[in-house]
Write an enzyme that holds these catalytic residues in place. Sequence first.
Site, short mmCIF file in Angstrom:
data_model
loop_
_atom_site.label_atom_id
_atom_site.label_comp_id
_atom_site.label_asym_id
_atom_site.label_seq_id
_atom_site.Cartn_x
_atom_site.Cartn_y
_atom_site.Cartn_z
N ARG A 174 11.68 -9.54 -19.46
CA ARG A 174 11.77 -10.22 -18.15
C ARG A 174 12.12 -11.52 -18.47
O ARG A 174 12.49 -12.38 -17.24
CB ARG A 174 10.29 -10.16 -17.64
N ARG A 178 18.87 -18.39 -22.72
CA ARG A 178 20.36 -18.89 -22.13
C ARG A 178 20.88 -19.79 -22.99
O ARG A 178 20.04 -20.84 -23.20
CB ARG A 178 20.10 -19.49 -20.69
N ARG A 247 -4.66 -4.87 -16.26
CA ARG A 247 -5.13 -6.26 -16.50
C ARG A 247 -5.65 -6.77 -15.11
O ARG A 247 -5.07 -6.77 -14.21
CB ARG A 247 -4.25 -7.26 -17.34
N ARG A 278 -1.87 -20.47 -16.66
CA ARG A 278 -1.13 -21.16 -15.92
C ARG A 278 -1.85 -21.94 -14.87
O ARG A 278 -2.90 -21.45 -14.56
CB ARG A 278 0.12 -20.41 -15.27
N GLU A 298 -5.38 -19.64 -13.46
CA GLU A 298 -5.36 -18.35 -13.76
C GLU A 298 -5.78 -17.95 -14.89
O GLU A 298 -5.23 -18.18 -15.93
CB GLU A 298 -3.83 -17.90 -13.60
N TYR A 346 5.18 -2.23 -13.85
CA TYR A 346 4.98 -3.48 -13.67
C TYR A 346 6.12 -3.96 -12.48
O TYR A 346 7.03 -4.67 -12.95
CB TYR A 346 5.31 -3.98 -14.92
N ASP A 348 8.16 -5.89 -9.47
CA ASP A 348 8.43 -6.98 -8.72
C ASP A 348 8.19 -6.56 -7.37
O ASP A 348 8.62 -5.42 -6.76
CB ASP A 348 9.52 -7.67 -9.25
N1 UDP Z 1 6.17 -15.06 -21.65
C1 UDP Z 1 5.96 -15.81 -22.45
N2 UDP Z 1 5.74 -17.08 -22.19
C2 UDP Z 1 5.84 -17.87 -21.03
C3 UDP Z 1 6.02 -16.83 -19.91
C4 UDP Z 1 6.24 -15.56 -20.25
O1 UDP Z 1 5.93 -15.42 -23.43
O2 UDP Z 1 5.53 -19.05 -20.91
C5 UDP Z 1 6.24 -13.55 -21.58
C6 UDP Z 1 4.88 -12.89 -21.68
O3 UDP Z 1 4.93 -11.92 -22.51
C7 UDP Z 1 4.80 -12.53 -20.38
C8 UDP Z 1 6.14 -12.22 -19.60
O4 UDP Z 1 6.94 -13.06 -20.46
O5 UDP Z 1 3.71 -11.33 -20.13
C9 UDP Z 1 6.04 -12.20 -18.37
O6 UDP Z 1 5.62 -13.42 -17.74
P1 UDP Z 1 5.79 -13.85 -16.18
O7 UDP Z 1 5.06 -15.16 -16.22
O8 UDP Z 1 6.99 -13.91 -15.95
O9 UDP Z 1 5.18 -12.51 -15.48
P2 UDP Z 1 4.21 -12.63 -13.86
O10 UDP Z 1 2.79 -12.63 -14.60
O11 UDP Z 1 4.72 -13.58 -13.41
O12 UDP Z 1 4.72 -11.18 -13.96
#
Ligand code: UDP
Length: 370
Positions: A174, A178, A247, A278, A298, A346, A348
Amino acid sequence: MNKGALVYDYLIVGAGWFGAVTAYELTKKGKRCLVIDKRSHIGGNSYTENVDDINVHKYGAHIFHTNDREVWEYVNQFADFNRYTNSPVADYHGEIYNLPFNMNTFHALWSVTTPVEAKAKIESQRMRITEPQNLEEMALSLVGTDIYEKLIKGYTEKQWGRKCSELPAFIIKRLPLRFTYDNNYFNDRYQGIPIGGYTQLFEKLLDGVEVKLNTQYKHDEFGAKKVIYSGAIDEYFDYRYGSLEYRSLQFENETLDIENYQGNAVVNYTSSEVPYIRIIEHKHFEFGKQEKTVITREFPKEWQKGEEPFYTVNDNKNTEKYKQYVDLANSEKNVIFGGRLGSYRYYDMWQVIKEALKTVEKEIGGENNE
Ligand code: UDP
């Protein structure tokens, strides 16, 4: 249930994206729908609540993004979307890094300034694995040790409550990598936040549809020819094969008497020492200029029966168990399962909308062929 008393064509369980979109579409086709939700509001986890003139994402950040033009045009019928672009930053022990991993991140990590230098740095740290078996192997083979240790390991293990070596590799896919100075988290063509929040969008979807809130689904309680169920599939079958794993999240909201707390809508805390993953500062989703600000921490936690499931845990064990539930679902002739919990994926938001539109198309198409 006396079949002669069937009042509704569809009982729709859950007023999130799957339920609201199927309800809207089926109602448009002249079907009588009843939507029920156990919560006191519509919108599922996308629900926003106005606090001090700020639209608070009550169940965590919901940033709409999709590559699918049909879905984008679809949601734009119900709200105007702003030009918000998700560009979270990561805080690792007070060091700030841009996400997703891009030239800004590489510069902050290693002082490199060109893509060639950045690639060489990653190449020197990269693990050479042809077929990564888990998230740790995938991350190490994609980005190397520095990024893995500072920006992935702690965050991922907190979020999922499992070791990276025990998590499926697809989760990390995900997150793009880049070699441009581009902090846009998503690769998708369309992105934004509905101006005025998500709740009003759901109000439009459900306008003219009968909705009963604070209503737990009980089999056969309402007379309906068919059920569209977007709750957890294992719960529907009373956990016959044991519960699937999820989770959960706990949110701590705070209103602060300052204008700007962190300068960004999303700051990820990637070290294992900070208990939350976060902090969301909601006003920035809509470029708010209010005098106050609302922030949300969170905290991830393991799900237990009776709690809110937020993320499905799609590892091998759960995937096998889910298949058993799918077999049961297939024998349940008049029930359609969908959404993140009903499909145990999972997903979106855009994927759930797509799934809902397809579901209705199949329903109505099937009817026309009868
Ligand atoms: N991820 C990470 N570091 C970050 C943000 C995301 O390693 O700072 C990885 C982590 O494995 C996570 C996945 O990317 O489970 C998806 O994160 P995202 O925050 O995009 O998922 P959301 O909770 O928003 O669905």
